[in-house]
Design a protein around this motif. Structure first.
Motif, PDB file in Angstrom:
ATOM      1  N   LEU A 244      -4.005   0.025   7.193  1.00  0.00           N
ATOM      2  CA  LEU A 244      -4.868   0.817   8.069  1.00  0.00           C
ATOM      3  C   LEU A 244      -4.983   0.218   9.464  1.00  0.00           C
ATOM      4  CD1 LEU A 244      -7.762   1.469   5.517  1.00  0.00           C
ATOM      5  CD2 LEU A 244      -5.869   3.008   6.099  1.00  0.00           C
ATOM      6  N   GLY A 245      -4.467  -1.003   9.646  1.00  0.00           N
ATOM      7  CA  GLY A 245      -4.622  -1.700  10.921  1.00  0.00           C
ATOM      8  C   GLY A 245      -5.607  -2.840  10.782  1.00  0.00           C
ATOM      9  N   ASP A 246      -5.412  -3.884  11.566  1.00  0.00           N
ATOM     10  CA  ASP A 246      -6.246  -5.078  11.438  1.00  0.00           C
ATOM     11  C   ASP A 246      -7.717  -4.793  11.711  1.00  0.00           C
ATOM     12  OD1 ASP A 246      -3.891  -6.281  10.901  1.00  0.00           O
ATOM     13  OD2 ASP A 246      -3.848  -7.588  12.671  1.00  0.00           O
ATOM     14  N   GLU A 247      -8.017  -4.017  12.747  1.00  0.00           N
ATOM     15  CA  GLU A 247      -9.412  -3.775  13.114  1.00  0.00           C
ATOM     16  C   GLU A 247     -10.146  -2.987  12.036  1.00  0.00           C
ATOM     17  OE1 GLU A 247      -9.637  -1.962  16.911  1.00  0.00           O
ATOM     18  OE2 GLU A 247      -8.771  -3.661  17.998  1.00  0.00           O
ATOM     19  N   LEU A 248      -9.501  -1.941  11.537  1.00  0.00           N
ATOM     20  CA  LEU A 248     -10.147  -1.135  10.497  1.00  0.00           C
ATOM     21  C   LEU A 248     -10.267  -1.927   9.200  1.00  0.00           C
ATOM     22  CD1 LEU A 248     -11.401   1.497   9.724  1.00  0.00           C
ATOM     23  CD2 LEU A 248      -9.133   2.436   9.257  1.00  0.00           C
ATOM     24  N   ALA A 249      -9.234  -2.733   8.879  1.00  0.00           N
ATOM     25  CA  ALA A 249      -9.304  -3.562   7.676  1.00  0.00           C
ATOM     26  C   ALA A 249     -10.464  -4.551   7.767  1.00  0.00           C
ATOM     27  CB  ALA A 249      -7.981  -4.302   7.474  1.00  0.00           C
ATOM     28  N   ALA A 250     -10.625  -5.160   8.946  1.00  0.00           N
ATOM     29  CA  ALA A 250     -11.745  -6.083   9.132  1.00  0.00           C
ATOM     30  C   ALA A 250     -13.078  -5.350   9.040  1.00  0.00           C
ATOM     31  CB  ALA A 250     -11.620  -6.796  10.482  1.00  0.00           C
ATOM     32  N   GLY A 251     -13.134  -4.122   9.574  1.00  0.00           N
ATOM     33  CA  GLY A 251     -14.347  -3.324   9.484  1.00  0.00           C
ATOM     34  C   GLY A 251     -14.701  -2.963   8.056  1.00  0.00           C
ATOM     35  N   LEU A 252     -13.710  -2.890   7.176  1.00  0.00           N
ATOM     36  CA  LEU A 252     -13.959  -2.596   5.766  1.00  0.00           C
ATOM     37  C   LEU A 252     -14.293  -3.848   4.964  1.00  0.00           C
ATOM     38  CD1 LEU A 252     -11.062  -0.036   5.127  1.00  0.00           C
ATOM     39  CD2 LEU A 252     -13.507   0.453   5.337  1.00  0.00           C
ATOM     40  N   GLY A 253     -14.384  -4.982   5.669  1.00  0.00           N
ATOM     41  CA  GLY A 253     -14.773  -6.213   4.996  1.00  0.00           C
ATOM     42  C   GLY A 253     -13.611  -7.090   4.574  1.00  0.00           C
ATOM     43  N   GLU A 254     -12.402  -6.732   4.965  1.00  0.00           N
ATOM     44  CA  GLU A 254     -11.237  -7.526   4.591  1.00  0.00           C
ATOM     45  C   GLU A 254     -11.080  -8.704   5.534  1.00  0.00           C
ATOM     46  OE1 GLU A 254      -8.937  -8.567   2.031  1.00  0.00           O
ATOM     47  OE2 GLU A 254      -8.981  -6.372   1.839  1.00  0.00           O
ATOM     48  N   ARG A 255     -10.833  -9.868   4.990  1.00  0.00           N
ATOM     49  CA  ARG A 255     -10.541 -11.051   5.807  1.00  0.00           C
ATOM     50  C   ARG A 255      -9.041 -11.035   6.085  1.00  0.00           C
ATOM     51  NH1 ARG A 255     -13.405 -15.877   2.564  1.00  0.00           N
ATOM     52  NH2 ARG A 255     -12.723 -17.064   4.423  1.00  0.00           N
ATOM     53  N   VAL A 256      -8.686 -10.550   7.259  1.00  0.00           N
ATOM     54  CA  VAL A 256      -7.298 -10.208   7.568  1.00  0.00           C
ATOM     55  C   VAL A 256      -6.382 -11.417   7.480  1.00  0.00           C
ATOM     56  CG1 VAL A 256      -5.763  -9.321   9.362  1.00  0.00           C
ATOM     57  CG2 VAL A 256      -7.989  -8.235   8.976  1.00  0.00           C
ATOM     58  N   ALA A 257      -6.776 -12.524   8.108  1.00  0.00           N
ATOM     59  CA  ALA A 257      -5.917 -13.712   8.116  1.00  0.00           C
ATOM     60  C   ALA A 257      -5.685 -14.228   6.698  1.00  0.00           C
ATOM     61  CB  ALA A 257      -6.534 -14.804   8.990  1.00  0.00           C
ATOM     62  N   LEU A 258      -6.745 -14.263   5.894  1.00  0.00           N
ATOM     63  CA  LEU A 258      -6.615 -14.729   4.508  1.00  0.00           C
ATOM     64  C   LEU A 258      -5.752 -13.779   3.692  1.00  0.00           C
ATOM     65  CD1 LEU A 258      -7.445 -16.754   2.321  1.00  0.00           C
ATOM     66  CD2 LEU A 258      -9.474 -15.336   1.892  1.00  0.00           C
ATOM     67  N   ALA A 259      -5.921 -12.466   3.915  1.00  0.00           N
ATOM     68  CA  ALA A 259      -5.127 -11.478   3.191  1.00  0.00           C
ATOM     69  C   ALA A 259      -3.637 -11.647   3.494  1.00  0.00           C
ATOM     70  CB  ALA A 259      -5.581 -10.068   3.553  1.00  0.00           C
ATOM     71  N   ARG A 260      -3.305 -11.832   4.768  1.00  0.00           N
ATOM     72  CA  ARG A 260      -1.905 -12.039   5.134  1.00  0.00           C
ATOM     73  C   ARG A 260      -1.358 -13.329   4.529  1.00  0.00           C
ATOM     74  NH1 ARG A 260      -0.206  -8.472   8.910  1.00  0.00           N
ATOM     75  NH2 ARG A 260      -1.772  -7.520  10.282  1.00  0.00           N
ATOM     76  N   ALA A 261      -2.161 -14.395   4.584  1.00  0.00           N
ATOM     77  CA  ALA A 261      -1.689 -15.702   4.107  1.00  0.00           C
ATOM     78  C   ALA A 261      -1.431 -15.694   2.601  1.00  0.00           C
ATOM     79  CB  ALA A 261      -2.705 -16.785   4.475  1.00  0.00           C
ATOM     80  N   THR A 262      -2.353 -15.145   1.826  1.00  0.00           N
ATOM     81  CA  THR A 262      -2.183 -15.150   0.371  1.00  0.00           C
ATOM     82  C   THR A 262      -1.051 -14.229  -0.054  1.00  0.00           C
ATOM     83  OG1 THR A 262      -3.931 -13.476   0.216  1.00  0.00           O
ATOM     84  CG2 THR A 262      -4.565 -15.774  -0.110  1.00  0.00           C
ATOM     85  N   SER A 263      -0.930 -13.086   0.600  1.00  0.00           N
ATOM     86  CA  SER A 263       0.170 -12.177   0.270  1.00  0.00           C
ATOM     87  C   SER A 263       1.514 -12.807   0.616  1.00  0.00           C
ATOM     88  CB  SER A 263       0.005 -10.855   1.025  1.00  0.00           C
ATOM     89  OG  SER A 263      -1.231 -10.237   0.722  1.00  0.00           O
ATOM     90  N   ALA A 264       1.593 -13.407   1.804  1.00  0.00           N
ATOM     91  CA  ALA A 264       2.834 -14.057   2.214  1.00  0.00           C
ATOM     92  C   ALA A 264       3.173 -15.230   1.309  1.00  0.00           C
ATOM     93  CB  ALA A 264       2.734 -14.521   3.659  1.00  0.00           C
ATOM     94  N   ALA A 265       2.164 -15.940   0.800  1.00  0.00           N
ATOM     95  CA  ALA A 265       2.418 -17.076  -0.094  1.00  0.00           C
ATOM     96  C   ALA A 265       3.125 -16.625  -1.363  1.00  0.00           C
ATOM     97  CB  ALA A 265       1.098 -17.771  -0.434  1.00  0.00           C
ATOM     98  N   GLY A 266       2.706 -15.484  -1.913  1.00  0.00           N
ATOM     99  CA  GLY A 266       3.387 -14.966  -3.093  1.00  0.00           C
ATOM    100  C   GLY A 266       4.837 -14.634  -2.806  1.00  0.00           C
ATOM    101  N   ALA A 267       5.103 -14.000  -1.671  1.00  0.00           N
ATOM    102  CA  ALA A 267       6.475 -13.658  -1.304  1.00  0.00           C
ATOM    103  C   ALA A 267       7.324 -14.903  -1.083  1.00  0.00           C
ATOM    104  CB  ALA A 267       6.472 -12.784  -0.051  1.00  0.00           C
ATOM    105  N   VAL A 268       6.729 -15.934  -0.472  1.00  0.00           N
ATOM    106  CA  VAL A 268       7.466 -17.183  -0.223  1.00  0.00           C
ATOM    107  C   VAL A 268       7.841 -17.863  -1.534  1.00  0.00           C
ATOM    108  CG1 VAL A 268       7.158 -19.546   0.630  1.00  0.00           C
ATOM    109  CG2 VAL A 268       6.588 -17.618   2.090  1.00  0.00           C
TER     110      VAL A 268
END
Length: 357
Positions: A244-268
């Motif tokens: 949905l985009g970083d701003e809207l995701a953050a507005g929905l309560g998502e911690r954007v940086a943490l979400a990217r890091a944990t998702s990327a860790a699984g892919a790595v």
């Protein structure tokens, strides 16, 4: 003149209007369920073909005996060797397909792929440096060094793409990844060329294949793959928010940086472990998520598991095809996926607006 009172809605009309979207949703769920059954059935058929097809044809009796561990005849021994090969192809294909879908979701880039972003080549470079400079021989060391190389490459590519106006746009990520992959490939060649003692093995491994599969190797890499699968599949809800985009995701309560890091860790984890045991295999992570979006849509709760299943089927099919087209010898899956992936890559570039998902 009498004024007619406004017509009141008939009883139940509001309920009908509220549920107007229910049939399409039900049909969508039914369609996804049918696709799931079809993919699972196709995967089972491909596994059977992988066990039965090779340089030597085997009958059903030999297949059943070989699956039971018998190696008395040549056919039974061939089946016993093909079983771990089929399992490794399924695991590697699932890992690459799933990691590709996660990377495309994290970067919102339709061209994101472990090969195009340079992640596979970074893992390969780390393994080659470990072998050539530090005499690394332990397979467990291969796995963790490859994971470290993949992680460093992700950070390196993202840092390069972030330089300049606009930050890490999808196009800049793709260009940075391709340039990094080419540079790392050249570096690998420079390291290996003067080392005749390791050149043959490294070049064969660098093509990407599953021919040397064994249950011992699969057992060692399985915990890392399992961790990568869990992290990636649990990131589905976060990836839906990021879409949905970083701003809207953050507005929905998502911690954007943490979400990217944990998702990327699984892919790595998935990319590093797969590269360590199979070598760098390209285009699976690029093509599979796009195919799965045509089947089940963009909801990552469906897209991620479908990408794993279809990726497993694709790599098994590529392995079977490699045994057939070059009889009596074999062609590694890395070559087959490159032949299949190149036209798909061109089709995606022509079809998509290369901005964001």
């Amino acid at each position: 003149m009498s004024h007619s009172s406004p017509r009141r809605p008939a009883r139940g009309s509001s309920l009908r209007s509220a549920t107007i979207g229910a049939p399409p949703r039900r049909r969508s769920l039914e369609a996804r369920g049918l696709w799931l059954i079809a993919v699972l059935a196709g995967l089972a058929v491909l596994c059977a073909l992988s066990v039965s097809i090779g340089t030597r044809a085997v009958g059903w009796q030999e297949i059943w005996a070989g699956l039971g561990g018998a190696t008395d005849t040549i056919g039974e021994a061939a089946v016993a060797k093909r079983v771990p090969r089929t399992l490794l192809a399924a695991l590697a294909g699932a890992a690459l397909g799933l990691s590709g879908a996660v990377m495309q979701g994290v970067t919102r880039n339709p061209l994101a792929d472990p090969g195009i972003l340079g992640v596979n080549m970074g893992a390969a470079l780390a393994v080659v440096l470990g072998i050539a400079w530090f005499g690394m021989v332990s397979f467990t060391a291969y796995i963790w060094v490859a994971v470290a190389g993949a992680a460093l490459t992700v950070a390196f590519v993202y840092a390069i793409a972030s330089v300049g106006p606009g930050g890490a746009t999808p196009l800049k990520l793709a260009l940075s990844g391709v340039a990094t992959s080419v540079a790392f490939s050249s570096f690998i060649t420079g390291v290996v060329l003067p080392r005749n003692d390791i050149a043959g093995g490294v070049r064969s491994w660098q093509i990407g294949g599953v021919g040397g599969a064994s249950f011992a190797g699969i057992t060692e890499v399985l915990p890392v793959l399992f961790a990568g699968f869990v992290l990636s599949l649990l990131s589905a809800k976060r990836l839906n928010s990021l879409a949905l985009g970083d701003e809207l995701a953050a507005g929905l309560g998502e911690r954007v940086a943490l979400a990217r890091a944990t998702s990327a860790a699984g892919a790595v984890l998935l990319c590093g472990a797969t590269t360590a045991i199979c070598g760098p295999i390209g285009f699976v992570g690029l093509a599979v998520p796009h195919l799965c979006r045509l089947l089940v849509g963009i909801d990552h709760r469906w897209l991620l598991p479908f990408s794993a299943l279809v990726g497993a089927g694709l790599l098994i099919a590529a392995d079977v095809l490699g045994r057939v087209v070059a009889r009596p010898s074999e062609m590694d899956v890395g070559i087959i996926t490159a032949f299949l992936g190149a036209p798909i890559f061109i089709w995606i570039v022509r079809r998509q607006r290369i901005r964001a998902l």
